[in-house]
Design a protein around this motif. Structure first.
Motif, PDB file in Angstrom:
ATOM      1  N   PRO A 167       0.833  -1.217   0.000  1.00 52.97           N
ATOM      2  CA  PRO A 167       0.000   0.000   0.000  1.00 52.97           C
ATOM      3  C   PRO A 167       0.863   1.261   0.000  1.00 52.97           C
ATOM      4  O   PRO A 167       1.936   1.296   0.612  1.00 52.97           O
ATOM      5  N   GLN A 168       0.395   2.290  -0.684  1.00 50.78           N
ATOM      6  CA  GLN A 168       1.141   3.541  -0.777  1.00 50.78           C
ATOM      7  C   GLN A 168       1.375   4.171   0.589  1.00 50.78           C
ATOM      8  O   GLN A 168       2.419   4.766   0.831  1.00 50.78           O
ATOM      9  N   VAL A 169       0.405   4.044   1.486  1.00 50.87           N
ATOM     10  CA  VAL A 169       0.564   4.655   2.809  1.00 50.87           C
ATOM     11  C   VAL A 169       1.714   4.008   3.560  1.00 50.87           C
ATOM     12  O   VAL A 169       2.453   4.679   4.295  1.00 50.87           O
ATOM     13  N   VAL A 170       1.887   2.696   3.377  1.00 53.54           N
ATOM     14  CA  VAL A 170       2.999   1.989   4.032  1.00 53.54           C
ATOM     15  C   VAL A 170       4.324   2.460   3.445  1.00 53.54           C
ATOM     16  O   VAL A 170       5.285   2.733   4.186  1.00 53.54           O
ATOM     17  N   ILE A 171       4.386   2.560   2.128  1.00 55.41           N
ATOM     18  CA  ILE A 171       5.626   2.985   1.469  1.00 55.41           C
ATOM     19  C   ILE A 171       6.009   4.399   1.909  1.00 55.41           C
ATOM     20  O   ILE A 171       7.174   4.669   2.232  1.00 55.41           O
ATOM     21  N   LYS A 172       5.037   5.290   1.950  1.00 53.16           N
ATOM     22  CA  LYS A 172       5.330   6.675   2.303  1.00 53.16           C
ATOM     23  C   LYS A 172       5.730   6.819   3.770  1.00 53.16           C
ATOM     24  O   LYS A 172       6.628   7.594   4.100  1.00 53.16           O
ATOM     25  N   CYS A 173       5.071   6.058   4.645  1.00 58.54           N
ATOM     26  CA  CYS A 173       5.452   6.105   6.067  1.00 58.54           C
ATOM     27  C   CYS A 173       6.855   5.552   6.271  1.00 58.54           C
ATOM     28  O   CYS A 173       7.645   6.109   7.047  1.00 58.54           O
ATOM     29  N   LEU A 174       7.168   4.467   5.573  1.00 56.92           N
ATOM     30  CA  LEU A 174       8.512   3.888   5.696  1.00 56.92           C
ATOM     31  C   LEU A 174       9.558   4.843   5.124  1.00 56.92           C
ATOM     32  O   LEU A 174      10.659   4.975   5.679  1.00 56.92           O
ATOM     33  N   ALA A 175       9.229   5.529   4.024  1.00 55.38           N
ATOM     34  CA  ALA A 175      10.152   6.516   3.458  1.00 55.38           C
ATOM     35  C   ALA A 175      10.381   7.666   4.424  1.00 55.38           C
ATOM     36  O   ALA A 175      11.512   8.151   4.585  1.00 55.38           O
ATOM     37  N   ALA A 176       9.318   8.108   5.095  1.00 56.39           N
ATOM     38  CA  ALA A 176       9.458   9.185   6.081  1.00 56.39           C
ATOM     39  C   ALA A 176      10.345   8.755   7.240  1.00 56.39           C
ATOM     40  O   ALA A 176      11.191   9.531   7.714  1.00 56.39           O
ATOM     41  N   VAL A 177      10.184   7.508   7.690  1.00 57.99           N
ATOM     42  CA  VAL A 177      11.040   6.989   8.767  1.00 57.99           C
ATOM     43  C   VAL A 177      12.501   6.967   8.317  1.00 57.99           C
ATOM     44  O   VAL A 177      13.411   7.329   9.080  1.00 57.99           O
ATOM     45  N   ALA A 178      12.742   6.545   7.056  1.00 58.83           N
ATOM     46  CA  ALA A 178      14.113   6.510   6.534  1.00 58.83           C
ATOM     47  C   ALA A 178      14.716   7.909   6.478  1.00 58.83           C
ATOM     48  O   ALA A 178      15.885   8.111   6.845  1.00 58.83           O
ATOM     49  N   ILE A 179      13.924   8.883   6.046  1.00 56.57           N
ATOM     50  CA  ILE A 179      14.410  10.269   5.981  1.00 56.57           C
ATOM     51  C   ILE A 179      14.784  10.778   7.367  1.00 56.57           C
ATOM     52  O   ILE A 179      15.847  11.391   7.564  1.00 56.57           O
ATOM     53  N   ILE A 180      13.916  10.516   8.342  1.00 59.53           N
ATOM     54  CA  ILE A 180      14.187  10.963   9.713  1.00 59.53           C
ATOM     55  C   ILE A 180      15.438  10.286  10.256  1.00 59.53           C
ATOM     56  O   ILE A 180      16.301  10.939  10.871  1.00 59.53           O
ATOM     57  N   LEU A 181      15.560   8.974  10.042  1.00 61.43           N
ATOM     58  CA  LEU A 181      16.718   8.232  10.552  1.00 61.43           C
ATOM     59  C   LEU A 181      18.012   8.736   9.927  1.00 61.43           C
ATOM     60  O   LEU A 181      19.009   8.970  10.628  1.00 61.43           O
ATOM     61  N   ILE A 182      18.012   8.915   8.606  1.00 60.88           N
ATOM     62  CA  ILE A 182      19.218   9.382   7.918  1.00 60.88           C
ATOM     63  C   ILE A 182      19.593  10.795   8.374  1.00 60.88           C
ATOM     64  O   ILE A 182      20.769  11.101   8.594  1.00 60.88           O
ATOM     65  N   THR A 183      18.588  11.644   8.538  1.00 57.42           N
ATOM     66  CA  THR A 183      18.849  13.016   8.993  1.00 57.42           C
ATOM     67  C   THR A 183      19.444  13.014  10.396  1.00 57.42           C
ATOM     68  O   THR A 183      20.391  13.769  10.687  1.00 57.42           O
ATOM     69  N   LEU A 184      18.919  12.177  11.270  1.00 60.77           N
ATOM     70  CA  LEU A 184      19.444  12.091  12.635  1.00 60.77           C
ATOM     71  C   LEU A 184      20.883  11.581  12.645  1.00 60.77           C
ATOM     72  O   LEU A 184      21.737  12.109  13.370  1.00 60.77           O
ATOM     73  N   VAL A 185      21.174  10.556  11.837  1.00 54.30           N
ATOM     74  CA  VAL A 185      22.531  10.021  11.774  1.00 54.30           C
ATOM     75  C   VAL A 185      23.508  11.099  11.338  1.00 54.30           C
ATOM     76  O   VAL A 185      24.587  11.266  11.927  1.00 54.30           O
ATOM     77  N   ASN A 186      23.145  11.855  10.306  1.00 55.16           N
ATOM     78  CA  ASN A 186      24.035  12.904   9.812  1.00 55.16           C
ATOM     79  C   ASN A 186      24.143  14.078  10.773  1.00 55.16           C
ATOM     80  O   ASN A 186      25.162  14.767  10.799  1.00 55.16           O
ATOM     81  N   SER A 187      23.089  14.317  11.565  1.00 54.27           N
ATOM     82  CA  SER A 187      23.120  15.414  12.533  1.00 54.27           C
ATOM     83  C   SER A 187      23.928  15.050  13.770  1.00 54.27           C
ATOM     84  O   SER A 187      24.528  15.917  14.402  1.00 54.27           O
ATOM     85  N   VAL A 188      23.973  13.776  14.099  1.00 52.86           N
ATOM     86  CA  VAL A 188      24.660  13.337  15.311  1.00 52.86           C
ATOM     87  C   VAL A 188      26.165  13.317  15.124  1.00 52.86           C
ATOM     88  O   VAL A 188      26.923  13.772  15.989  1.00 52.86           O
ATOM     89  N   SER A 189      26.639  12.804  13.974  1.00 52.73           N
ATOM     90  CA  SER A 189      28.083  12.637  13.828  1.00 52.73           C
ATOM     91  C   SER A 189      28.480  12.506  12.367  1.00 52.73           C
ATOM     92  O   SER A 189      27.890  11.701  11.629  1.00 52.73           O
ATOM     93  N   VAL A 190      29.474  13.266  11.957  1.00 56.73           N
ATOM     94  CA  VAL A 190      30.040  13.115  10.622  1.00 56.73           C
ATOM     95  C   VAL A 190      30.704  11.753  10.491  1.00 56.73           C
ATOM     96  O   VAL A 190      30.575  11.071   9.466  1.00 56.73           O
ATOM     97  N   LYS A 191      31.387  11.329  11.554  1.00 55.64           N
ATOM     98  CA  LYS A 191      32.079  10.045  11.517  1.00 55.64           C
ATOM     99  C   LYS A 191      31.095   8.894  11.377  1.00 55.64           C
ATOM    100  O   LYS A 191      31.320   7.953  10.594  1.00 55.64           O
ATOM    101  N   LEU A 192      29.984   8.944  12.111  1.00 59.96           N
ATOM    102  CA  LEU A 192      28.967   7.897  12.013  1.00 59.96           C
ATOM    103  C   LEU A 192      28.362   7.865  10.607  1.00 59.96           C
ATOM    104  O   LEU A 192      28.160   6.790  10.036  1.00 59.96           O
ATOM    105  N   ALA A 193      28.076   9.044  10.050  1.00 60.66           N
ATOM    106  CA  ALA A 193      27.527   9.104   8.689  1.00 60.66           C
ATOM    107  C   ALA A 193      28.513   8.507   7.689  1.00 60.66           C
ATOM    108  O   ALA A 193      28.111   7.812   6.741  1.00 60.66           O
ATOM    109  N   ASN A 194      29.811   8.731   7.898  1.00 57.66           N
ATOM    110  CA  ASN A 194      30.820   8.158   7.008  1.00 57.66           C
ATOM    111  C   ASN A 194      30.897   6.648   7.145  1.00 57.66           C
ATOM    112  O   ASN A 194      31.052   5.924   6.158  1.00 57.66           O
TER     113      ASN A 194
END
Length: 500
Positions: free
Chosen positions: A161-188
Motif C-alpha cells: 500500500p502507498q501509505v505503508v511505502i510513504k510512512c517507511l520513506a518518512a522513517v528513513a528520511i528521519i533516521l538518515i537526517t538524525l545520523v548525519n546530525s549526530v556525527s560526521v564520523k557515524l555518517a561516514n
C-alpha cells in the motif's frame, strides 16, 4: 576543567543570554560582529571520499530502470555506447569541478563557484532551485525507492500500500537526517558500509553476466545497431536518463571544507570513483543483455530483480535486499551533501541565518540537515514525485554548464588564485557545449510546458532575492530574531567560523 569543556560551557552561557543570536539575513554589518567559535572539521579521507561518490552515484537507477536508456537509443549497441558516453561526460565534468574545488576550497559546490565567478544573483538562483526543489526531491525519491523494496517482502504477491511505502520513506528520511546530525564520523561509517554492500551486489551481477557470456549467451549482441534511434531529441533524452543514474558525480565538491588534504583527495576520489562506476554500469548492462532480450528488458519494471529471478535462483532474494542497501546509501549521501549546500548558502546570507549554524557538541550543520529532511518529507506526500523531478531535471544542466563556464571565466578574471589542479581549458569548453545541447535539445525536439514552468520557477527566485536579500527589510529581522533565539537554545547551535 579542560579547554573543550570550558569552551562548551561559555558557548552555552552565551546561548542562554542570547549573545549568539544574530537572526536576520546576513549582511556586511553582522559578519564582522559574529563570534568565530567553531567550524566544520576535516574528517573525510580518501576512502570516505570515494565511498561518497560511488555510494551516491550507485543508487536505485542502475538496478531498476536502465530500460529508459534503451527505449531512447533503440538498440543494444548504442545503449551501451550511451552508458559509456554518460560516464565520460560525468568524468570530464568532475575533473572541471576538481579544478574549481581545489581553487575555491569552500563547501557548497556550484554555489561557491558561481558566487566567485558571477556574483550573488546566479549563485542565489542555483541555491534557490537546489535547496527548495532538486535536493529534497531527490532525497525523497531515493527514500521512496528504498521503502518500496523494503516493504515488498512483507506483501508477497501484491503491491505494498502507498501509505505503508510513504510512512517507511518518512522513517528513513528521519533516521538518515538524525545520523548525519549526530556525527560526521557515524555518517561516514554508514556510507562506507553501504557502499561496500552495493559493490558486492554489483560484483555478483557482473560475474554472473560474464559467466553467461563465456557460456555462449551472446545472441542479443548480434546486429546490435539494428533499429538504432539517432534523432536530435532521442539522444538527448537518452543522455538525461543515463545521467540520472550517474547523478552524484559532483557531490564531493559540496563538502570540500571537510576533506582531509583536499588538494590530493578531491581529484583522486574523482579519478578513482567515477571510472569505477562507469565500468560497473557498462558491465551490468552487458550482464542484463546476456539474460534478457531488449524487448524483455523494456517490459521489466525492475531489471535487476528480473535478472536475479532468472540467474540467481534460489538465492534471488539477495537482489532486492542489496537494492535496499544501495538506495539507503544513496539517500544518506544525498542528505550529507544537501545539508552542506544549505549551510554554505545561509552562511553567505542567501538563506535564513539559523541554517548557517552548527551544533556546539557535534560540529555538524544540523539545522541545514533538518531543513532538507523536512522538505523531503513534504515531497513524499504527492502521488507522483517523479513528475515534479521531470519538470526540473533539465535545469540542473543549466547550472552545470554555467559552473564549468565559470572555470573558463576565472582563468581570465582570477589569474591570481592558486590552482593545485589545473585541467586543460578544452575540458570545460566541451562540458559547457554538451550542457547547452542537453538543455536545448529536449525543448527543440519535444516542446513541453514543463520547461516553461521550470524557467518561471528559477526566475521567480529573483523576487525573493530582491525582497529578502538585497533590500533586507527590517520587519524580517524582527520576526526572525525571537524564532532564531529559541531554535538556538533548543538545538544547541551557534554561528560557524566565517573565515578559513
Amino acid at each position: 576543567m579542560d579547554k573543550e569543556n570550558l569552551r562548551e560551557r561559555n558557548i552555552n552561557t552565551e546561548l542562554k543570554n542570547g549573545n549568539l543570536a544574530p537572526v536576520e539575513m546576513e549582511s556586511k554589518d553582522t559578519k564582522q560582529n559574529e563570534p568565530k567559535h567553531m567550524a566544520l572539521q576535516q574528517r573525510i579521507g580518501l576512502v570516505s571520499g570515494i565511498s561518497l561518490i560511488v555510494g551516491t552515484m550507485i543508487g536505485s537507477g542502475i538496478f531498476i530502470s536502465p530500460k529508459s536508456v534503451l527505449s531512447n537509443t533503440g538498440a543494444v549497441g548504442p545503449c551501451l555506447l550511451m552508458w559509456a558516453a554518460c560516464g565520460v561526460l560525468a568524468t570530464l565534468g568532475a575533473l572541471c569541478y576538481a579544478d574549481l574545488g581545489t581553487m575555491i576550497t569552500k563547501s557548497g559546490g556550484e554555489y561557491a563557484y558561481l558566487l566567485e565567478a558571477f556574483g550573488p544573483i546566479p549563485a542565489f538562483l542555483y541555491s534557490w532551485m537546489s535547496i527548495i526543489v532538486t535536493k529534497p526531491s531527490s532525497f525523497a525519491i531515493i527514500s521512496l525507492s528504498f521503502a518500496e523494496y523494503a516493504a515488498t517482502p512483507f506483501y508477497p504477491g501484491c503491491v505494498p500500500p502507498q501509505v505503508v511505502i510513504k510512512c517507511l520513506a518518512a522513517v528513513a528520511i528521519i533516521l538518515i537526517t538524525l545520523v548525519n546530525s549526530v556525527s560526521v564520523k557515524l555518517a561516514n561509517y554508514v556510507q562506507n558500509f553501504l557502499t561496500a554492500a552495493k559493490l558486492l551486489i554489483v560484483a555478483v551481477i557482473i560475474i554472473a553476466g560474464l559467466v553467461l557470456i563465456a557460456q555462449g549467451n551472446t545472441k542479443n549482441f548480434e546486429n546490435s545497431f539494428d533499429g538504432a534511434q539517432t534523432s536530435f531529441g532521442s539522444i538527448s533524452l537518452a543522455f538525461y536518463n543515463g545521467l540520472w543514474a550517474y547523478d552524484g558525480w559532483n557531490q564531493l565538491n559540496f563538502i570540500t571544507e571537510e576533506l582531509k588534504n583536499p588538494y590530493r583527495n578531491l581529484p583522486l576520489s574523482i579519478i578513482i570513483g567515477i571510472p569505477l562506476v562507469t565500468v560497473s554500469y557498462i558491465l551490468i548492462n552487458i550482464a542484463y543483455f546476456a539474460v534478457m532480450t531488449p524487448t524483455e528488458l523494456l517490459q521489466s519494471s525492475a531489471v535487476a530483480v528480473t535478472f536475479g529471478d532468472r540467474v540467481l535462483t534460489p538465492a534471488s532474494w539477495i537482489v532486492p535486499l542489496f537494492v535496499v542497501f544501495s538506495t539507503f546509501g544513496a539517500a544518506n549521501g544525498s542528505c550529507f551533501t544537501a545539508g552542506r549546500l544549505t549551510f554554505a548558502t545561509a552562511r553567505e546570507g542567501h538563506m535564513i541565518k539559523i541554517l548557517s549554524y552548527i551544533n556546539i557538541r557535534r560540529l555538524t550543520p544540523s539545522p541545514a540537515l533538518m531543513f532538507n529532511g523536512f522538505l523531503a518529507i513534504i515531497y513524499i506526500i504527492p502521488a507522483d514525485i517523479n513528475t515534479l523531478i521531470n519538470y526540473f531535471s533539465f535545469a540542473s544542466w543549466i547550472f552545470y554548464g554555467l559552473t564549468t563556464f565559470s572555470l573558463i571565466v576565472m582563468r581570465f578574471t582570477r589569474k591570481g588564485l592558486k590552482r593545485p589542479v589545473k585541467v586543460p581549458i578544452v575540458l570545460p569548453f566541451v562540458v559547457t557545449l554538451v550542457a547547452i545541447y542537453l538543455v536545448l535539445a529536449p525543448i527543440i525536439g519535444s516542446p513541453d510546458w514543463a520547461y516553461l514552468y521550470c524557467a518561471l520557477f528559477i526566475v521567480g527566485g529573483l523576487i525573493f532575492y530582491v525582497l529578502f536579500v538585497y533590500f533586507h527589510f527590517s520587519w524580517t529581522r524582527r520576526i526572525m530574531r525571537p524564532i532564531t533565539k529559541h531554535l538556538q537554545l533548543f538545538m544547541e547551535v551557534a554561528p560557524a567560523e566565517t573565515e578559513q
